[in-house]
Design a protein around this motif. Sequence first.
Motif, PDB file in Angstrom:
ATOM      1  N   LYS A 183      -5.761 -10.586  -0.133  1.00  0.00           N
ATOM      2  CA  LYS A 183      -7.080 -11.270   0.066  1.00  0.00           C
ATOM      3  C   LYS A 183      -7.660 -11.186  -0.679  1.00  0.00           C
ATOM      4  O   LYS A 183      -7.307 -10.670  -1.110  1.00  0.00           O
ATOM      5  CB  LYS A 183      -7.727 -11.305   1.086  1.00  0.00           C
ATOM      6  N   THR A 184      -7.897 -11.898  -1.889  1.00  0.00           N
ATOM      7  CA  THR A 184      -8.816 -11.827  -2.924  1.00  0.00           C
ATOM      8  C   THR A 184     -10.175 -12.325  -2.162  1.00  0.00           C
ATOM      9  O   THR A 184     -10.329 -13.066  -1.299  1.00  0.00           O
ATOM     10  CB  THR A 184      -8.806 -13.087  -3.722  1.00  0.00           C
ATOM     11  N   ALA A 185     -11.288 -11.398  -2.492  1.00  0.00           N
ATOM     12  CA  ALA A 185     -12.683 -10.751  -1.685  1.00  0.00           C
ATOM     13  C   ALA A 185     -13.337 -11.958  -2.593  1.00  0.00           C
ATOM     14  O   ALA A 185     -13.233 -12.178  -3.707  1.00  0.00           O
ATOM     15  CB  ALA A 185     -13.098  -9.573  -1.211  1.00  0.00           C
ATOM     16  N   ARG A 186     -14.358 -12.529  -1.522  1.00  0.00           N
ATOM     17  CA  ARG A 186     -14.990 -13.386  -2.859  1.00  0.00           C
ATOM     18  C   ARG A 186     -16.603 -12.337  -2.805  1.00  0.00           C
ATOM     19  O   ARG A 186     -16.906 -11.425  -1.790  1.00  0.00           O
ATOM     20  CB  ARG A 186     -15.688 -14.677  -1.452  1.00  0.00           C
ATOM     21  N   VAL A 187     -17.011 -12.646  -4.185  1.00  0.00           N
ATOM     22  CA  VAL A 187     -18.251 -11.707  -4.655  1.00  0.00           C
ATOM     23  C   VAL A 187     -19.261 -12.384  -4.820  1.00  0.00           C
ATOM     24  O   VAL A 187     -19.013 -12.959  -6.429  1.00  0.00           O
ATOM     25  CB  VAL A 187     -17.326 -10.484  -5.855  1.00  0.00           C
ATOM     26  N   LEU A 188     -20.204 -11.674  -4.426  1.00  0.00           N
ATOM     27  CA  LEU A 188     -21.605 -12.033  -4.717  1.00  0.00           C
ATOM     28  C   LEU A 188     -22.578 -10.742  -5.746  1.00  0.00           C
ATOM     29  O   LEU A 188     -22.662  -9.604  -4.928  1.00  0.00           O
ATOM     30  CB  LEU A 188     -22.299 -12.569  -3.504  1.00  0.00           C
ATOM     31  N   VAL A 189     -22.826 -10.675  -6.455  1.00  0.00           N
ATOM     32  CA  VAL A 189     -24.004  -9.691  -7.213  1.00  0.00           C
ATOM     33  C   VAL A 189     -25.095 -10.573  -7.527  1.00  0.00           C
ATOM     34  O   VAL A 189     -25.315 -11.713  -8.121  1.00  0.00           O
ATOM     35  CB  VAL A 189     -22.911  -9.970  -9.301  1.00  0.00           C
ATOM     36  N   PHE A 190     -26.401  -9.325  -6.993  1.00  0.00           N
ATOM     37  CA  PHE A 190     -26.869  -9.426  -7.899  1.00  0.00           C
ATOM     38  C   PHE A 190     -27.258  -8.828  -9.002  1.00  0.00           C
ATOM     39  O   PHE A 190     -27.778  -7.541  -9.590  1.00  0.00           O
ATOM     40  CB  PHE A 190     -27.889  -8.624  -6.523  1.00  0.00           C
TER      41      PHE A 190
ATOM     42  N   ALA B 182      -8.843  -6.636  -6.790  1.00  0.00           N
ATOM     43  CA  ALA B 182      -7.586  -6.199  -7.198  1.00  0.00           C
ATOM     44  C   ALA B 182      -7.356  -5.104  -5.462  1.00  0.00           C
ATOM     45  O   ALA B 182      -6.443  -4.955  -6.012  1.00  0.00           O
ATOM     46  CB  ALA B 182      -7.319  -4.253  -8.135  1.00  0.00           C
ATOM     47  N   GLY B 183      -8.187  -5.167  -4.747  1.00  0.00           N
ATOM     48  CA  GLY B 183      -7.722  -4.775  -3.538  1.00  0.00           C
ATOM     49  C   GLY B 183      -8.591  -3.551  -3.019  1.00  0.00           C
ATOM     50  O   GLY B 183      -8.368  -2.604  -2.499  1.00  0.00           O
ATOM     51  N   LYS B 184      -9.879  -3.684  -3.618  1.00  0.00           N
ATOM     52  CA  LYS B 184     -10.756  -2.055  -3.088  1.00  0.00           C
ATOM     53  C   LYS B 184     -11.833  -2.360  -1.837  1.00  0.00           C
ATOM     54  O   LYS B 184     -11.995  -3.394  -1.670  1.00  0.00           O
ATOM     55  CB  LYS B 184     -11.662  -2.034  -4.746  1.00  0.00           C
ATOM     56  N   VAL B 185     -11.096  -1.556  -0.938  1.00  0.00           N
ATOM     57  CA  VAL B 185     -11.764  -1.924   0.062  1.00  0.00           C
ATOM     58  C   VAL B 185     -13.440  -0.411   0.719  1.00  0.00           C
ATOM     59  O   VAL B 185     -11.938   0.823  -0.069  1.00  0.00           O
ATOM     60  CB  VAL B 185     -10.771  -1.927   1.504  1.00  0.00           C
ATOM     61  N   GLU B 186     -13.250  -1.086   1.283  1.00  0.00           N
ATOM     62  CA  GLU B 186     -14.334   0.058   2.290  1.00  0.00           C
ATOM     63  C   GLU B 186     -14.284   0.476   3.827  1.00  0.00           C
ATOM     64  O   GLU B 186     -13.427   0.130   4.599  1.00  0.00           O
ATOM     65  CB  GLU B 186     -16.132  -0.410   2.456  1.00  0.00           C
ATOM     66  N   TYR B 187     -14.994   1.217   3.685  1.00  0.00           N
ATOM     67  CA  TYR B 187     -13.994   2.435   5.170  1.00  0.00           C
ATOM     68  C   TYR B 187     -15.616   3.318   5.440  1.00  0.00           C
ATOM     69  O   TYR B 187     -16.179   3.912   4.491  1.00  0.00           O
ATOM     70  CB  TYR B 187     -12.798   3.259   4.677  1.00  0.00           C
ATOM     71  N   ARG B 188     -15.932   3.393   6.684  1.00  0.00           N
ATOM     72  CA  ARG B 188     -16.904   3.370   7.486  1.00  0.00           C
ATOM     73  C   ARG B 188     -16.927   3.396   8.530  1.00  0.00           C
ATOM     74  O   ARG B 188     -16.718   2.876   9.784  1.00  0.00           O
ATOM     75  CB  ARG B 188     -18.063   2.451   6.971  1.00  0.00           C
ATOM     76  N   LEU B 189     -17.315   4.432   9.481  1.00  0.00           N
ATOM     77  CA  LEU B 189     -17.663   4.608  10.568  1.00  0.00           C
ATOM     78  C   LEU B 189     -18.764   3.414  11.587  1.00  0.00           C
ATOM     79  O   LEU B 189     -19.474   3.600  10.691  1.00  0.00           O
ATOM     80  CB  LEU B 189     -17.985   5.805  10.675  1.00  0.00           C
ATOM     81  N   ASP B 190     -17.502   2.802  12.697  1.00  0.00           N
ATOM     82  CA  ASP B 190     -18.798   2.521  12.979  1.00  0.00           C
ATOM     83  C   ASP B 190     -19.285   2.929  14.426  1.00  0.00           C
ATOM     84  O   ASP B 190     -19.516   3.999  14.111  1.00  0.00           O
ATOM     85  CB  ASP B 190     -17.775   1.355  14.270  1.00  0.00           C
ATOM     86  N   LYS B 191     -20.326   2.418  15.269  1.00  0.00           N
ATOM     87  CA  LYS B 191     -20.729   3.634  16.388  1.00  0.00           C
ATOM     88  C   LYS B 191     -19.995   4.059  17.587  1.00  0.00           C
ATOM     89  O   LYS B 191     -20.647   4.758  17.820  1.00  0.00           O
ATOM     90  CB  LYS B 191     -21.677   2.633  16.909  1.00  0.00           C
ATOM     91  N   THR B 192     -18.582   4.123  17.867  1.00  0.00           N
ATOM     92  CA  THR B 192     -17.809   4.880  18.358  1.00  0.00           C
ATOM     93  C   THR B 192     -16.997   5.306  17.627  1.00  0.00           C
ATOM     94  O   THR B 192     -15.883   5.852  17.839  1.00  0.00           O
ATOM     95  CB  THR B 192     -16.954   3.645  18.826  1.00  0.00           C
ATOM     96  N   ASN B 193     -17.347   5.824  16.210  1.00  0.00           N
ATOM     97  CA  ASN B 193     -16.903   6.735  15.533  1.00  0.00           C
ATOM     98  C   ASN B 193     -15.208   5.931  14.786  1.00  0.00           C
ATOM     99  O   ASN B 193     -14.282   6.880  14.817  1.00  0.00           O
ATOM    100  CB  ASN B 193     -16.434   8.123  15.377  1.00  0.00           C
ATOM    101  N   ILE B 194     -14.422   4.595  14.241  1.00  0.00           N
ATOM    102  CA  ILE B 194     -13.874   4.321  14.616  1.00  0.00           C
ATOM    103  C   ILE B 194     -14.084   3.844  13.089  1.00  0.00           C
ATOM    104  O   ILE B 194     -14.582   2.659  12.573  1.00  0.00           O
ATOM    105  CB  ILE B 194     -12.868   3.695  15.448  1.00  0.00           C
TER     106      ILE B 194
END
Length: 232
Positions: A71-78, A159-171
Amino acid sequence: MAKQGKKYLEASKLVDRTKMHDVNEAIELVKKTATAKFDETVEAHIKLGVDSRHADQQVRGAIVLPHGTGKTARVLVFAKGDKATEAEKAGADFVGAEDMVDKIQKENWFDFDVIVATPDMMGLVGRLGRVLGPKGLMPNPKSGTVTFEVGKAVNEIKAGKVEYRLDKTNIIHVPIGKASFEEVKLAENFRTLMEAIVKAKPAAAKGQYLKSITLTNTMGPGIKVSPTKVTE
């Protein structure tokens, strides 16, 4: 509880919920159980043995998946001036400043997937914290989305960069591709993600770090991956 659809029940028969699979088996199953009429997204859900309430146990970052997400992400730049031009040239979908803040605030506009901002724009973006924060859209230096290198950031996200981060349940929940991807490509994307998460292990984390790993497709059942076999 909602009645499960016939296709879901058929797919569930292929999955032994008590069994731990190695990566290749899990990916083969996740493809087999993708029976929807559309190209389903394959996601990894990783539960970590950390406590996200503590700042020294946060796990967050970003990684470019070798085969993208499908999926090609739609990017908003400030950004303003030269940096706005650089973002446009790199293929940002939307570029602006106060006008974009107004659009989000007044029109409840969210036709984008990722926000990149130059550091000098964060005061402005901060005004949107209450609406962007809960959606996980706030730019962050750790994920490379607060930067003066806006062209590079936009290129990597596309190009397919994804962010990873914990949610409140540590997942951590991250898309690793589409059901139509070849198994080897899904496996490479998954391993790239897991290596990054293992490397990001906080020094304060105690005990078992990788608690559980599940692969799912949009409409199918979860498939358990053995945490001891993820890097094999």
